[in-house]
Scaffold this active site. Structure first.
Site, PDB file in Angstrom:
ATOM      1  CG  HIS A 267      -0.281  -0.131   2.413  1.00 42.56           C
ATOM      2  ND1 HIS A 267       0.345   0.976   3.223  1.00 42.56           N
ATOM      3  CD2 HIS A 267      -0.443  -1.007   3.631  1.00 42.56           C
ATOM      4  CE1 HIS A 267       0.759   0.598   4.192  1.00 42.56           C
ATOM      5  NE2 HIS A 267       0.461  -0.514   4.836  1.00 42.56           N
TER       6      HIS A 267
ATOM      7  CG  HIS B 222       4.398  -1.342   2.095  1.00 38.84           C
ATOM      8  ND1 HIS B 222       2.961  -1.722   1.908  1.00 38.84           N
ATOM      9  CD2 HIS B 222       4.815  -1.938   3.325  1.00 38.84           C
ATOM     10  CE1 HIS B 222       2.623  -2.519   3.096  1.00 38.84           C
ATOM     11  NE2 HIS B 222       3.581  -2.598   4.002  1.00 38.84           N
TER      12      HIS B 222
ATOM     13  CB  CYS C 120       0.148  -9.118  17.743  1.00 38.13           C
ATOM     14  SG  CYS C 120      -0.778  -8.503  16.368  1.00 38.13           S
TER      15      CYS C 120
ATOM     16  CB  CYS D  37       2.805  -6.969  15.464  1.00 38.19           C
ATOM     17  SG  CYS D  37       1.677  -5.665  15.680  1.00 38.19           S
TER      18      CYS D  37
ATOM     19  CB  CYS E  13      -2.501  -5.858  18.628  1.00 37.24           C
ATOM     20  SG  CYS E  13      -1.289  -5.081  17.553  1.00 37.24           S
TER      21      CYS E  13
ATOM     22  CE  LYS F 176       1.144   0.635  10.274  1.00 40.48           C
ATOM     23  NZ  LYS F 176       1.647  -0.674  10.807  1.00 40.48           N
TER      24      LYS F 176
ATOM     25  CE  LYS G 139      -3.117  -4.168   0.242  1.00 41.13           C
ATOM     26  NZ  LYS G 139      -3.876  -4.215  -1.063  1.00 41.13           N
TER      27      LYS G 139
END
Length: 507
Positions: free
Chosen positions: A17, A20, A125, A128, A142, A294, A297
């Site tokens: 996305h 990145h 998580c 992560c 998380c 933030k 996806k």
């Protein structure tokens, strides 16, 4: 000077996305700029392809794990290419050469007595690939992905991170610019001051990863595996060469704030344990937000950078992500914002400036740039300041401030047109010298701006130079007054940024 710059390697649980692309573009700007300055530059990016989450997501997609990571790694390579990143190498952590280097690295630490066997019990998580304490959770979830973490308990191998607390504090106190911006330095240092616990560096329950060399039934924790890419890549990025002795001491990492602790605390400790140099510097940037959240996806709130590139081209996308949010801070982005800056700043400020300048050269001087006038009218000081200020900003990783400084020069050139009114000067033969000076200053200023912009807009800058009949020499020393070469047959330039319809993608 040597300049070795890395992006974090991107996790292939999903396709790219714009977040990145943001990191990749910022890193590319820095790398291109240092090449302009004649520095020996190496730019690394790539993909992180191991960990708990990958087999899960691959199974959900109905794909073999290797097929899944190959597909998504290819998507990141395509994103890198489409935003015109000039990376020297693209590393994948499934590369057997990387795996061998990871095993060599952790074996060094094990042999030094800094890894021991123990039992881990904690909250994890899987998205992560990180552990959290109860205090770090937000409403029991998380803080990044908003999911309830899993409770994990297993026997595995631990790194004595706690033993490196004092050495890390000495490192930070001796180098106040080790982490930039300064508030991220303070954040990282506070992690250390609060006390460091030993960390698990292996997983007994996973098979997809790099096996622990002394215990093949376990795999190395994905974050340890991933961090080592910065060191491992140099061993095989160029066939037949090992660049680690040459480049490793000059490594600088670019990363987002969610992985600060891994990079700014755990990674230097691992390097110290392995007997290697710590990074030269780390820069931690913020998030591109969508509706104040933030992009992810898993949250379904992403902007696909390639959709924007399809509509506007790579340069406008590069321009927007750096211009829209001060680098280092969080900030909202939208497709509406892309379109507005495309029309207002790229189209009107820069594009029209080139169109007007070349049209006036064609109309008033038969397509010839007048010779350099006597005296510089302040132009030399202005362009010397542009050179100095942009370089200073980029030395501090502040790509947004560097671009703003260039744009101040673009605005100044537009103001010069309005102040001097070349169309009025052209009506009076007695003011021919004033017209020549004005046209020279516009052409010379635009040429210098093009060189300064080349790292940001690598497709547009050569087009500006070509429209002005100038050679394509992008050496940073050419951001200076009076370096415009004689040119003839200059005609009105084609629009740099033609009008386009806004994209039909999520705003």
């Amino acid at each position: 000077m040597r300049f070795y710059l890395t992006t974090p390697i991107y996790y292939v649980n999903a396709t790219p996305h714009i977040g990145h692309a943001y990191t990749t573009i910022a890193a590319d700007i820095l790398a291109r700029h240092h090449r302009q300055r004649g520095d020996e530059t190496f730019f690394l990016t790539g993909t992180d392809e191991h960990g708990t989450n990958i087999p899960r997501v691959a199974a959900e997609a109905g794909l073999d794990v290797k097929e899944f990571v190959d597909r998504n790694a290819a998507a990141f390579q395509e994103m890198t290419r489409r935003v015109n990143a000039s990376n020297d190498f693209f590393i994948r952590t499934t590369d057997p050469r990387h795996k061998a280097a990871v095993q060599e690295f952790v074996q060094r630490i094990y042999d030094a007595g800094e890894i021991y066997e123990g039992v881990y019990s904690g909250l994890y998580c899987p998205r992560c690939e990180a552990f959290y304490s109860e205090a770090e959770l937000v409403d029991g979830r998380c803080p990044v992905h908003g999911i309830v973490p899993e409770h994990v308990e297993e026997k595995n191998w631990f790194f004595r991170l706690s033993a490196y607390q004092d050495r890390l504090l000495e490192l930070y106190d001796a180098n106040p610019e080790f982490v930039l911006p300064s508030f991220r330095y303070n954040e990282a240092r506070s992690f250390i001051v609060q006390g460091l616990d030993d960390i698990s560096v292996s997983r007994a329950s996973e098979k997809w990863g790099v096996s622990v060399p002394w215990d093949p039934e376990q795999v190395i924790y994905v974050w340890v595996d991933a961090l080592i890419n910065y060191w491992s890549a140099l061993a095989f990025a160029r066939d037949g060469e090992d660049l680690r002795a040459e480049l490793w001491p000059e490594v600088r990492h670019l990363l987002a704030k969610d992985i600060l602790k891994f990079h700014c605390v755990i990674w230097p400790a691992l390097l110290l344990a392995a007997g290697l140099d710590v990074p030269k510097q780390l820069f931690v940037h913020g998030y591109l937000l969508f509706d104040e959240r933030k992009m992810s996806k898993s949250l379904g709130n992403v902007i696909d950078p390639l959709d924007l590139v399809d509509v506007y081209g790579a340069d406008p996308v590069r321009f927007y992500v750096i211009r829209a949010v001060p680098f280092g801070q969080d900030g909202n982005v939208s497709t509406t914002g892309v379109h507005e800056r495309y029309e207002r700043e790229l189209g009107n400020d820069l594009g029209n400036l080139l169109s007007r300048t070349t049209a006036m050269l064609a109309r008033y001087r038969d397509g010839r740039i007048p010779g350099k006038p006597e005296g510089d009218g302040g132009g030399a000081d202005a362009l010397a300041a542009l050179n100095r200020d942009v370089a200073s900003s980029l030395d501090a990783f502040d790509v947004t401030a560097g671009l703003e400084r260039i744009w101040q020069q673009v605005r100044a050139l537009n103001a010069l047109v309005e102040q001097r009114k070349p169309w009025e000067l052209a009506k009076d033969d007695a003011r021919a010298d004033e017209l020549d000076r004005t046209l020279y200053e516009l052409a010379d200023g635009l040429r210098a701006v093009a060189v300064a912009l080349a790292a940001y807009l690598p497709e547009t800058a050569p087009r500006i130079l070509q429209a002005l009949g100038q050679p394509g020499d992008l050496a940073w020393e050419n951001v200076a007054y009076g370096r415009t070469a004689p040119a003839e047959r200059i005609g009105p330039a084609e629009p740099l940024f033609p009008r386009v319809d806004p994209p039909v993608v999520a705003a």
